[in-house]
Design a protein around this motif. Structure first.
Motif, short mmCIF file in Angstrom:
data_model
loop_
_atom_site.label_atom_id
_atom_site.label_comp_id
_atom_site.label_asym_id
_atom_site.label_seq_id
_atom_site.Cartn_x
_atom_site.Cartn_y
_atom_site.Cartn_z
N SER A 67 5.85 85.83 -41.54
CA SER A 67 4.66 86.27 -40.83
C SER A 67 3.88 87.30 -41.65
CB SER A 67 5.04 86.89 -39.48
OG SER A 67 5.78 85.98 -38.70
N LEU A 68 4.61 88.26 -42.22
CA LEU A 68 3.95 89.29 -43.03
C LEU A 68 3.35 88.69 -44.30
CD1 LEU A 68 6.46 92.25 -42.56
CD2 LEU A 68 4.16 92.01 -41.57
N SER A 69 3.99 87.70 -44.88
CA SER A 69 3.45 87.03 -46.07
C SER A 69 2.11 86.38 -45.74
CB SER A 69 4.42 85.97 -46.59
OG SER A 69 5.60 86.58 -47.06
N LEU A 70 2.03 85.70 -44.60
CA LEU A 70 0.76 85.10 -44.18
C LEU A 70 -0.29 86.16 -43.89
CD1 LEU A 70 1.73 82.17 -41.76
CD2 LEU A 70 0.65 82.00 -44.00
N GLY A 100 -4.39 79.45 -54.08
CA GLY A 100 -4.78 78.11 -54.50
C GLY A 100 -4.99 77.22 -53.29
N SER A 101 -5.40 75.99 -53.52
CA SER A 101 -5.76 75.13 -52.40
C SER A 101 -4.57 74.75 -51.53
CB SER A 101 -6.48 73.88 -52.91
OG SER A 101 -5.63 73.17 -53.79
N LEU A 102 -3.45 74.44 -52.15
CA LEU A 102 -2.24 74.15 -51.38
C LEU A 102 -1.14 75.05 -51.93
CD1 LEU A 102 -2.22 70.27 -51.10
CD2 LEU A 102 -2.68 71.90 -49.30
N SER A 103 -0.44 75.72 -51.07
CA SER A 103 0.59 76.62 -51.55
C SER A 103 1.77 76.62 -50.60
CB SER A 103 0.03 78.04 -51.67
OG SER A 103 -0.18 78.58 -50.38
N SER A 104 2.78 77.37 -50.98
CA SER A 104 3.96 77.50 -50.12
C SER A 104 3.63 78.21 -48.82
CB SER A 104 5.07 78.22 -50.86
OG SER A 104 4.62 79.48 -51.30
N LEU A 105 2.51 78.93 -48.79
CA LEU A 105 2.10 79.59 -47.54
C LEU A 105 1.82 78.58 -46.44
CD1 LEU A 105 -0.18 82.43 -48.95
CD2 LEU A 105 2.13 82.65 -48.00
N ALA A 106 1.36 77.39 -46.83
CA ALA A 106 1.13 76.34 -45.83
C ALA A 106 2.45 75.95 -45.17
CB ALA A 106 0.47 75.13 -46.48
N LEU A 107 3.52 75.90 -45.95
CA LEU A 107 4.83 75.60 -45.36
C LEU A 107 5.24 76.67 -44.36
CD1 LEU A 107 6.76 74.44 -48.56
CD2 LEU A 107 5.89 73.00 -46.71
N LEU A 108 5.00 77.93 -44.70
CA LEU A 108 5.34 79.02 -43.79
C LEU A 108 4.51 78.91 -42.50
CD1 LEU A 108 5.60 82.11 -46.18
CD2 LEU A 108 7.44 80.68 -45.27
N ARG A 109 3.20 78.67 -42.66
CA ARG A 109 2.33 78.58 -41.48
C ARG A 109 2.83 77.49 -40.52
NH1 ARG A 109 -2.44 80.20 -40.27
NH2 ARG A 109 -3.05 80.65 -42.42
N TRP A 110 3.03 76.28 -41.04
CA TRP A 110 3.37 75.17 -40.16
C TRP A 110 4.79 75.28 -39.61
CZ3 TRP A 110 -0.66 73.48 -38.06
CH2 TRP A 110 -1.87 73.48 -38.76
N ALA A 111 5.68 75.91 -40.36
CA ALA A 111 7.03 76.17 -39.82
C ALA A 111 6.93 77.15 -38.66
CB ALA A 111 7.94 76.71 -40.91
N LEU A 112 6.11 78.20 -38.80
CA LEU A 112 5.93 79.16 -37.71
C LEU A 112 5.26 78.50 -36.51
CD1 LEU A 112 4.86 82.34 -39.72
CD2 LEU A 112 6.94 82.08 -38.33
N VAL A 113 4.32 77.61 -36.74
CA VAL A 113 3.68 76.89 -35.63
C VAL A 113 4.74 76.11 -34.84
CG1 VAL A 113 2.10 74.99 -35.04
CG2 VAL A 113 1.37 76.77 -36.64
#
Length: 168
Positions: free
Chosen positions: A150-153, A18-31
């Protein structure tokens, strides 16, 4: 089994759910983690802190002999900042979504090997493994979660038509 490149599709990980998801939280936390840890690698404090992990690692010990303690830490810092950049660009460019996630996963896979190579991970006074010491054992344990993020992304960044890939 190989998948032909015309059947492999890269996408921005967050677009898979979807357009916004929990994956965005993972991405920016990893950043944030890679920016912070990467920048710290250029300090003597951090270089000396990671030296025991590096010197005992069969995968990374060559860095010390080639670059010295601070130089090895600097190389790792450049790699970590590059991972942060790839993850950031990956929020907008599909190939970088997969690249940044793969770089992140590789980082945490390597750091988890320190469980096997770093002395003092198992806590002898608590009966040995699986009892782990506060340092370095519990410090390394967090990388299990970071590897999973990381693997989820990475999985969300790569879409393949498995049914088409299996056709002759």
């Amino acid at each position: 089994m190989s998948i032909p490149t015309d059947q492999l599709r890269l996408q921005i990980a967050e677009k898979s759910a979807g357009s916004l998801s929990s994956l965005a939280l993972l991405r920016w936390a990893l950043v944030i983690v890679f920016l912070w840890f990467g920048a710290m690698k250029f300090t003597a404090y951090e270089a000396n802190g990671i030296a025991p992990f590096i010197m005992h690692s069969p995968i990374m010990s060559w860095l010390h002999s080639l670059f010295g303690i601070q130089g090895a830490s600097d190389v790792i810092g450049v790699l970590e900042l590059s991972t942060a950049a790839a993850l950031t660009i990956g929020a907008f460019v599909p190939v970088f979504s997969a690249l940044g996630a793969a770089m992140s996963a590789a980082t945490y896979f390597i750091t988890l090997t320190f469980f096997l190579s770093t002395p003092g991970v198992a806590e002898a006074t608590a009966g040995g493994f699986p009892a782990i010491s506060a340092l370095p054992g519990q410090f390394l344990l967090k990388d299990v979660v970071l590897l999973a993020a990381s693997l989820s992304l990475l999985v969300a960044s790569i879409q393949a038509s498995w049914a088409n890939a299996q056709k002759p």
